[in-house]
Motif scaffolding. Structure first.
Motif, mmCIF file in Angstrom:
data_model
loop_
_atom_site.group_PDB
_atom_site.id
_atom_site.type_symbol
_atom_site.label_atom_id
_atom_site.label_comp_id
_atom_site.label_asym_id
_atom_site.label_seq_id
_atom_site.Cartn_x
_atom_site.Cartn_y
_atom_site.Cartn_z
ATOM 1 N N GLY A 1 0.814 -1.200 0.000
ATOM 2 C CA GLY A 1 0.000 0.000 0.000
ATOM 3 C C GLY A 1 0.854 1.258 0.000
ATOM 4 N N THR A 2 0.617 2.141 -0.937
ATOM 5 C CA THR A 2 1.327 3.412 -0.971
ATOM 6 C C THR A 2 0.312 4.541 -1.050
ATOM 7 O OG1 THR A 2 1.559 3.368 -3.374
ATOM 8 C CG2 THR A 2 3.390 2.462 -2.085
ATOM 9 N N PHE A 3 0.778 5.748 -0.789
ATOM 10 C CA PHE A 3 -0.060 6.942 -0.786
ATOM 11 C C PHE A 3 0.541 7.984 -1.710
ATOM 12 C CE2 PHE A 3 -0.759 4.634 3.077
ATOM 13 C CZ PHE A 3 -2.130 4.692 3.254
ATOM 14 N N ASP A 4 -0.310 8.891 -2.174
ATOM 15 C CA ASP A 4 0.136 9.919 -3.115
ATOM 16 C C ASP A 4 0.982 11.003 -2.454
ATOM 17 O OD1 ASP A 4 -1.239 8.615 -5.164
ATOM 18 O OD2 ASP A 4 -3.043 9.826 -4.870
ATOM 19 N N THR A 5 0.750 11.251 -1.150
ATOM 20 C CA THR A 5 1.466 12.327 -0.466
ATOM 21 C C THR A 5 2.025 11.833 0.867
ATOM 22 O OG1 THR A 5 -0.445 13.137 0.779
ATOM 23 C CG2 THR A 5 -0.123 14.044 -1.447
ATOM 24 N N GLN A 6 3.001 12.565 1.374
ATOM 25 C CA GLN A 6 3.566 12.252 2.677
ATOM 26 C C GLN A 6 2.507 12.436 3.762
ATOM 27 O OE1 GLN A 6 6.846 14.724 3.929
ATOM 28 N NE2 GLN A 6 7.375 13.352 5.606
ATOM 29 N N GLN A 7 1.688 13.447 3.643
ATOM 30 C CA GLN A 7 0.651 13.699 4.640
ATOM 31 C C GLN A 7 -0.325 12.525 4.745
ATOM 32 O OE1 GLN A 7 -1.553 17.332 4.130
ATOM 33 N NE2 GLN A 7 -2.818 16.964 5.928
ATOM 34 N N GLN A 8 -0.732 11.970 3.613
ATOM 35 C CA GLN A 8 -1.633 10.814 3.631
ATOM 36 C C GLN A 8 -0.957 9.606 4.276
ATOM 37 O OE1 GLN A 8 -2.320 10.585 -0.591
ATOM 38 N NE2 GLN A 8 -4.358 11.528 -0.429
ATOM 39 N N ALA A 9 0.299 9.368 3.925
ATOM 40 C CA ALA A 9 1.038 8.238 4.485
ATOM 41 C C ALA A 9 1.235 8.412 5.990
ATOM 42 C CB ALA A 9 2.384 8.082 3.782
ATOM 43 N N ASP A 10 1.581 9.624 6.418
ATOM 44 C CA ASP A 10 1.761 9.893 7.842
ATOM 45 C C ASP A 10 0.449 9.743 8.608
ATOM 46 O OD1 ASP A 10 4.490 10.357 7.643
ATOM 47 O OD2 ASP A 10 4.319 12.538 7.750
ATOM 48 N N SER A 11 -0.648 10.177 8.032
ATOM 49 C CA SER A 11 -1.954 10.048 8.690
ATOM 50 C C SER A 11 -2.297 8.587 8.916
ATOM 51 C CB SER A 11 -3.052 10.721 7.866
ATOM 52 O OG SER A 11 -2.876 12.104 7.844
ATOM 53 N N TYR A 12 -2.051 7.765 7.915
ATOM 54 C CA TYR A 12 -2.307 6.331 8.037
ATOM 55 C C TYR A 12 -1.383 5.706 9.084
ATOM 56 C CZ TYR A 12 -3.028 1.447 6.735
ATOM 57 O OH TYR A 12 -3.303 0.113 6.752
ATOM 58 N N ALA A 13 -0.115 6.085 9.051
ATOM 59 C CA ALA A 13 0.852 5.561 10.020
ATOM 60 C C ALA A 13 0.452 5.948 11.444
ATOM 61 C CB ALA A 13 2.253 6.071 9.702
ATOM 62 N N LEU A 14 -0.045 7.170 11.629
ATOM 63 C CA LEU A 14 -0.486 7.605 12.950
ATOM 64 C C LEU A 14 -1.674 6.769 13.419
ATOM 65 C CD1 LEU A 14 -0.280 9.503 15.355
ATOM 66 C CD2 LEU A 14 -1.698 11.139 14.082
ATOM 67 N N GLU A 15 -2.606 6.479 12.535
ATOM 68 C CA GLU A 15 -3.751 5.645 12.911
ATOM 69 C C GLU A 15 -3.295 4.242 13.312
ATOM 70 O OE1 GLU A 15 -6.886 6.635 13.495
ATOM 71 O OE2 GLU A 15 -6.009 8.597 13.117
ATOM 72 N N LEU A 16 -2.334 3.675 12.594
ATOM 73 C CA LEU A 16 -1.794 2.360 12.962
ATOM 74 C C LEU A 16 -1.101 2.417 14.320
ATOM 75 C CD1 LEU A 16 -0.282 1.114 9.578
ATOM 76 C CD2 LEU A 16 -2.428 0.390 10.652
ATOM 77 N N ALA A 17 -0.352 3.487 14.561
ATOM 78 C CA ALA A 17 0.336 3.651 15.842
ATOM 79 C C ALA A 17 -0.688 3.772 16.981
ATOM 80 C CB ALA A 17 1.247 4.871 15.801
ATOM 81 N N LYS A 18 -1.769 4.509 16.748
ATOM 82 C CA LYS A 18 -2.814 4.643 17.771
ATOM 83 C C LYS A 18 -3.427 3.282 18.090
ATOM 84 C CE LYS A 18 -4.346 9.365 16.784
ATOM 85 N NZ LYS A 18 -5.495 10.163 16.271
ATOM 86 N N LEU A 19 -3.665 2.473 17.065
ATOM 87 C CA LEU A 19 -4.208 1.132 17.292
ATOM 88 C C LEU A 19 -3.246 0.292 18.133
ATOM 89 C CD1 LEU A 19 -5.705 0.321 13.784
ATOM 90 C CD2 LEU A 19 -6.981 0.651 15.912
ATOM 91 N N TRP A 20 -1.955 0.393 17.840
ATOM 92 C CA TRP A 20 -0.959 -0.360 18.596
ATOM 93 C C TRP A 20 -0.948 0.112 20.054
ATOM 94 C CZ3 TRP A 20 3.186 0.180 21.719
ATOM 95 C CH2 TRP A 20 3.957 -0.961 21.952
ATOM 96 N N ILE A 21 -0.963 1.434 20.264
ATOM 97 C CA ILE A 21 -0.951 1.990 21.626
ATOM 98 C C ILE A 21 -2.215 1.569 22.377
ATOM 99 C CG2 ILE A 21 -1.080 4.137 22.952
ATOM 100 C CD1 ILE A 21 0.737 5.358 20.649
ATOM 101 N N ASP A 22 -3.369 1.681 21.737
ATOM 102 C CA ASP A 22 -4.622 1.258 22.375
ATOM 103 C C ASP A 22 -4.547 -0.210 22.778
ATOM 104 O OD1 ASP A 22 -5.710 3.790 22.068
ATOM 105 O OD2 ASP A 22 -6.872 3.260 20.279
ATOM 106 N N GLY A 23 -4.015 -1.042 21.893
ATOM 107 C CA GLY A 23 -3.878 -2.456 22.191
ATOM 108 C C GLY A 23 -2.946 -2.705 23.357
ATOM 109 N N ARG A 24 -1.882 -1.936 23.437
ATOM 110 C CA ARG A 24 -0.938 -2.085 24.551
ATOM 111 C C ARG A 24 -1.589 -1.700 25.859
ATOM 112 N NH1 ARG A 24 3.562 0.403 27.381
ATOM 113 N NH2 ARG A 24 5.240 -1.115 27.495
ATOM 114 N N LEU A 25 -2.326 -0.589 25.854
ATOM 115 C CA LEU A 25 -2.969 -0.126 27.074
ATOM 116 C C LEU A 25 -4.088 -1.057 27.531
ATOM 117 C CD1 LEU A 25 -3.103 3.711 26.363
ATOM 118 C CD2 LEU A 25 -1.559 2.485 27.880
#
Length: 79
Positions: A48-72
């Motif tokens: 999966g790739t994105f057209d812009t850095q902002q889109q890719a970063d937004s997706y990465a942040l959502e994945l990180a939030k899911l990981w953090i939520d799972g850890r907590l």
């Protein structure tokens, strides 16, 4: 590199441009506990790739939030 904070965790957004106009989402969750720092890499889908850095970063942040939520909540094996 952009940095965000989510529920007390630092998230470094480090998406990469793999070809012109194709961004791969990537983040690092930084955990500071007991005088040690752990860095947990978070990657998007391999194909999966994105057209812009902002889109890719937004997706990465959502994945990180899911990981953090799972850890907590103890739902990803890291609680």
């Amino acid at each position: 590199m952009r940095t965000r904070t989510y529920l007390g965790y630092r998230v470094e957004l480090v998406s990469e441009e793999i070809r012109a106009g194709e961004w791969f989402s990537r983040a690092t969750v930084v955990i500071e506990e007991n005088k040690t720092t752990k860095k947990i890499p978070i990657f998007g889908r391999r194909r999966g790739t994105f057209d812009t850095q902002q889109q890719a970063d937004s997706y990465a942040l959502e994945l990180a939030k899911l990981w953090i939520d799972g850890r907590l909540w103890g739902t990803n094996g890291h609680g």
